[in-house]
Motif scaffolding. Structure first.
Motif, PDB file in Angstrom:
ATOM      1  N   SER A 183      35.058  44.110  34.912  1.00 24.80           N
ATOM      2  CA  SER A 183      35.282  43.400  36.168  1.00 24.80           C
ATOM      3  C   SER A 183      36.330  42.318  35.994  1.00 24.80           C
ATOM      4  O   SER A 183      36.202  41.464  35.119  1.00 24.80           O
ATOM      5  N   SER A 184      37.357  42.355  36.837  1.00 26.22           N
ATOM      6  CA  SER A 184      38.344  41.282  36.828  1.00 26.22           C
ATOM      7  C   SER A 184      37.863  40.132  37.711  1.00 26.22           C
ATOM      8  O   SER A 184      38.378  39.027  37.635  1.00 26.22           O
ATOM      9  N   ALA A 185      36.848  40.377  38.546  1.00 25.72           N
ATOM     10  CA  ALA A 185      36.299  39.331  39.417  1.00 25.72           C
ATOM     11  C   ALA A 185      35.314  38.441  38.663  1.00 25.72           C
ATOM     12  O   ALA A 185      35.076  37.301  39.054  1.00 25.72           O
ATOM     13  N   ILE A 186      34.727  38.976  37.600  1.00 22.41           N
ATOM     14  CA  ILE A 186      33.798  38.205  36.778  1.00 22.41           C
ATOM     15  C   ILE A 186      34.535  37.894  35.482  1.00 22.41           C
ATOM     16  O   ILE A 186      35.013  38.799  34.799  1.00 22.41           O
ATOM     17  N   THR A 187      34.668  36.611  35.162  1.00 23.12           N
ATOM     18  CA  THR A 187      35.480  36.209  34.020  1.00 23.12           C
ATOM     19  C   THR A 187      34.651  35.480  32.972  1.00 23.12           C
ATOM     20  O   THR A 187      33.598  34.914  33.263  1.00 23.12           O
ATOM     21  N   ALA A 188      35.160  35.494  31.744  1.00 20.25           N
ATOM     22  CA  ALA A 188      34.502  34.812  30.629  1.00 20.25           C
ATOM     23  C   ALA A 188      34.617  33.302  30.829  1.00 20.25           C
ATOM     24  O   ALA A 188      35.720  32.790  31.028  1.00 20.25           O
ATOM     25  N   PRO A 189      33.499  32.588  30.787  1.00 20.64           N
ATOM     26  CA  PRO A 189      33.553  31.135  30.990  1.00 20.64           C
ATOM     27  C   PRO A 189      34.197  30.400  29.816  1.00 20.64           C
ATOM     28  O   PRO A 189      34.782  29.335  29.987  1.00 20.64           O
TER      29      PRO A 189
END
Length: 158
Positions: free
Chosen positions: A67-73
């Motif tokens: 997912s490009s909408a969910i990113t690594a914090p």
């Protein structure tokens, strides 16, 4: 005698070509569709469109979630996320795909987990809607759920 040798040689050649053809034949696609998209809600960690990519080899199956909408914090090391993807069976119950496989990610990178391993039976129809993706990162558990049915439809395993 000469006819026998020629016939035997031709039969061996045909057999060798047939075996070579089988060795180089493309493998059958056992799961359809191979990719599906969902819209996921990960609570305070974000959400958006995610792609699920499935493979199957007999009863062994894998699913990778990207997912490009969910990113690594934060920056994450390779194979540092423990993930469980739970899909709902059309016949009732659930099937879990688990693993600790992920590429190294810098802060802000798109999240990818998998391939996650699971076991399927012939005819299983699995859907993300109603299931969840749980990712444990540095002791924190992030739960994502699909907000609707996956498109183009559930994974059907051969």
């Amino acid at each position: 005698m000469r006819g026998k040798r020629t016939g035997t040689g031709a039969a061996l050649a045909v057999g060798a070509l047939a075996a070579a053809g089988l060795a180089f034949a493309p493998t059958a696609v056992a799961v359809t569709p191979q990719t599906a998209t969902i819209t996921a809600d990960c609570g305070s960690f974000g959400g958006g469109e995610a792609t699920l990519t499935a493979t199957q080899d007999g009863t062994a199956a894998t699913i990778t979630v990207t997912s490009s909408a969910i990113t690594a914090p934060i920056a994450l090391a390779q194979d540092s996320i423990t993930s469980t993807l739970t899909l709902v069976k059309a016949s009732g119950g659930t099937t879990a795909f688990t693993g600790t496989k992920n590429p190294a990610m810098a802060a802000g990178d798109s999240v990818t987990v998998g391939p996650l391993d699971g076991t399927v039976a012939s005819g299983d129809s699995l859907e993300a809607y109603g299931g969840s993706l749980q990712m444990t990162v540095l002791g924190f558990t992030i739960t994502c759920t699909a907000t609707g049915a996956q498109s183009p439809g559930p994974f059907v395993f051969d």
